[in-house]
Design a protein around this motif. Structure first.
Motif, short mmCIF file in Angstrom:
data_model
loop_
_atom_site.label_atom_id
_atom_site.label_comp_id
_atom_site.label_asym_id
_atom_site.label_seq_id
_atom_site.Cartn_x
_atom_site.Cartn_y
_atom_site.Cartn_z
N TYR A 261 73.07 70.42 131.64
CA TYR A 261 71.82 70.71 132.33
C TYR A 261 71.94 70.24 133.78
CZ TYR A 261 66.89 71.69 132.96
OH TYR A 261 65.69 72.23 133.39
N ALA A 262 72.61 71.06 134.59
CA ALA A 262 72.83 70.70 136.00
C ALA A 262 71.61 70.97 136.85
CB ALA A 262 74.02 71.50 136.54
N GLY A 263 70.66 71.72 136.35
CA GLY A 263 69.44 72.08 137.06
C GLY A 263 68.72 73.15 136.27
N PRO A 264 67.55 73.58 136.72
CA PRO A 264 66.79 74.59 135.97
C PRO A 264 67.59 75.86 135.74
CG PRO A 264 65.44 73.62 137.70
CD PRO A 264 66.83 73.12 137.92
N LEU A 265 67.28 76.55 134.66
CA LEU A 265 67.94 77.81 134.34
C LEU A 265 67.75 78.80 135.48
CD1 LEU A 265 69.35 79.34 131.85
CD2 LEU A 265 67.09 80.39 131.58
N LEU A 266 68.86 79.38 135.96
CA LEU A 266 68.84 80.42 136.99
C LEU A 266 68.05 80.00 138.22
CD1 LEU A 266 68.41 83.41 134.55
CD2 LEU A 266 70.45 82.92 135.90
N LYS A 267 68.22 78.75 138.61
CA LYS A 267 67.51 78.20 139.76
C LYS A 267 67.77 79.04 141.01
CE LYS A 267 67.22 74.00 142.58
NZ LYS A 267 67.78 72.63 142.77
N GLY A 268 66.70 79.35 141.73
CA GLY A 268 66.82 80.08 142.99
C GLY A 268 66.92 81.58 142.85
N LYS A 269 66.90 82.10 141.63
CA LYS A 269 67.09 83.54 141.44
C LYS A 269 65.79 84.33 141.42
CE LYS A 269 71.45 83.60 141.55
NZ LYS A 269 72.12 84.29 142.67
N ASN A 270 64.66 83.67 141.20
CA ASN A 270 63.36 84.34 141.21
C ASN A 270 63.28 85.51 140.23
OD1 ASN A 270 62.31 82.66 143.30
ND2 ASN A 270 63.44 83.88 144.81
N TYR A 271 63.84 85.32 139.05
CA TYR A 271 63.72 86.30 137.99
C TYR A 271 62.46 85.96 137.18
CZ TYR A 271 68.76 87.11 138.86
OH TYR A 271 69.99 87.38 139.43
N GLU A 272 61.42 86.76 137.29
CA GLU A 272 60.16 86.43 136.61
C GLU A 272 60.34 86.33 135.10
OE1 GLU A 272 56.93 88.95 137.65
OE2 GLU A 272 57.10 88.57 139.81
N TRP A 273 61.20 87.18 134.54
CA TRP A 273 61.40 87.17 133.09
C TRP A 273 62.02 85.87 132.60
CZ3 TRP A 273 66.46 86.29 132.04
CH2 TRP A 273 67.41 86.66 133.01
N ALA A 274 62.64 85.10 133.51
CA ALA A 274 63.33 83.86 133.11
C ALA A 274 62.44 82.63 133.23
CB ALA A 274 64.58 83.66 133.97
N ASP A 275 61.26 82.75 133.86
CA ASP A 275 60.44 81.57 134.14
C ASP A 275 60.05 80.82 132.87
OD1 ASP A 275 60.61 82.13 136.82
OD2 ASP A 275 58.62 83.03 136.98
#
Length: 373
Positions: A261-275
């Motif tokens: 867990y190096a940071g939030p999933l898909l950090k910085g990608k702004n994929y709404e489906w991943a929030d």
């Protein structure tokens, strides 16, 4: 980088070997023990890759300790260290990686570490996938299609990357679901065309890197063959499931979970489906840290409990229930100044962000020992 322990009842020997290992550049952590019982207890709670064991020790000698360690984890590499070469045959009977004579030298230790690297490399290579995907703290892809290097893989466009990330996270998705998620504003005909062309560019990028995509495309759905790739998300979820099944191993597993867990999933990608998915994973990570912290507290290891509690506060500094546990632990350890600093930090953050004060339970704990003034 390997995690090492040294077990030797001679303090000077321990200091010498510790220095050599830390200067080698191949050791991530190195814990030294004069007492083999303490080394064993540490290894029960922490992952160990390689153990340097003195053979002649009171109560539990190196040979007996090696058996105990491999009962915990048969993959632990064993290196025996002694002043007497008469033990060599006995050492290799227990499948030791190497055998070092005192006083050890940097050159001889380097040779042992090279052996360790080759052996662990063969073991990793047998199970490793040619495609490595990192979804925590961003999105990266690496390939080693020819087995000789680990190179980043670039996809054609942001939408190509998003589609592949979506497939990796969902594992299986219908074509309609993919289109509704990624191309909802297009006509059906154009959306289907975009999906097919984007899939083509994913496959082409991976073929160019001499790697199979692992994408299985059917008429109605598309899925990722998980065994075709090495994904940090998949390993993270597997370890959390293992923690639930075998809570007695939580302190071994949680360290690997933290690495993943190096940071939030898909950090910085702004994929709404991943929030929502990212929030759930962060919540599960915090729960795992809290479980490990409470486990440490029950075992009397308050310092390690603090380590895990602070990890939760890095995710959410306003978790008052966790701040309360941190303050109580500091007080228990006699570190009242740090308890006060933790309280003041929470007090300031709550005031700035929410216009609130710490809850009455925290205030009462602080007031009970006169630390609110």
């Amino acid at each position: 980088m390997m995690r090492a322990i040294i077990v030797d009842d001679e303090e000077l020997s321990v200091k010498r070997l510790t220095r050599i290992l830390r200067e080698s550049g191949k050791i991530a952590t190195c814990r030294a023990f004069l007492n083999p019982h303490e080394a064993y207890e540490y290894s029960r709670a922490n992952a160990v890759d390689i153990a340097f064991l003195d053979i002649s020790m009171p109560e539990i000698d190196g040979m007996k300790l090696s058996v105990l360690l491999q009962e915990l984890d048969e993959e632990i590499l064993l290196v025996f260290v002694t002043g007497y070469d008469s033990y060599a045959v006995q050492a290799f009977e227990v499948n030791a990686l190497d055998y070092l004579l005192k006083p050890v030298t940097a050159q001889r230790v380097a040779k042992a570490l090279n052996k360790a690297g080759k052996r662990s490399g063969r073991a990793a290579g047998a199970a490793a996938s040619a495609l490595e995907i990192k979804l925590f703290d961003g999105f990266q892809m690496y390939g080693n299609g020819d087995g000789s290097s680990r190179d980043p893989i670039k996809l054609r466009s942001p939408k190509t990357a998003e589609l592949f990330a979506f497939l990796v996270c969902q594992r299986t998705a219908s074509r309609e679901e993919i289109i509704d998620t990624l191309w909802s504003g297009l006509t059906p005909e154009k959306a289907w065309k975009n999906l097919n062309s984007t899939l083509y560019y994913i496959r082409k990028a991976l073929d160019d890197a001499k790697i199979g995509s692992g994408i299985i495309s059917g008429k109605n759905e598309i899925r990722i063959e998980g065994s075709a790739l090495d994904c940090d998300l998949y390993e993270f979820e597997r370890l959390l499931a293992e923690m639930r099944k075998a809570p007695e191993r939580c302190l071994v597993l949680i360290e690997r979970v933290k690495e993943l867990y190096a940071g939030p999933l898909l950090k910085g990608k702004n994929y709404e489906w991943a929030d929502e998915y990212a929030r759930r994973l962060e919540k599960e990570f915090a729960e795992a840290l809290e479980y490990a912290a409470k486990h440490c507290s029950k075992q009397g290891d308050s310092v390690q409990a603090l380590h895990y509690y602070r990890g939760i506060l890095e995710l959410d500094a306003l978790r008052e229930d966790i701040v309360l546990e941190v303050i109580r632990t500091y007080i228990q350890l006699g570190r009242t100044n740090e308890a006060l600093r933790q309280y003041r930090k929470l007090e300031e953050q709550l005031k700035q962000e929410l216009g609130l004060r710490p809850n009455p339970q925290i205030q009462a704990v602080m007031a009970s020992i006169g630390l609110r003034g």
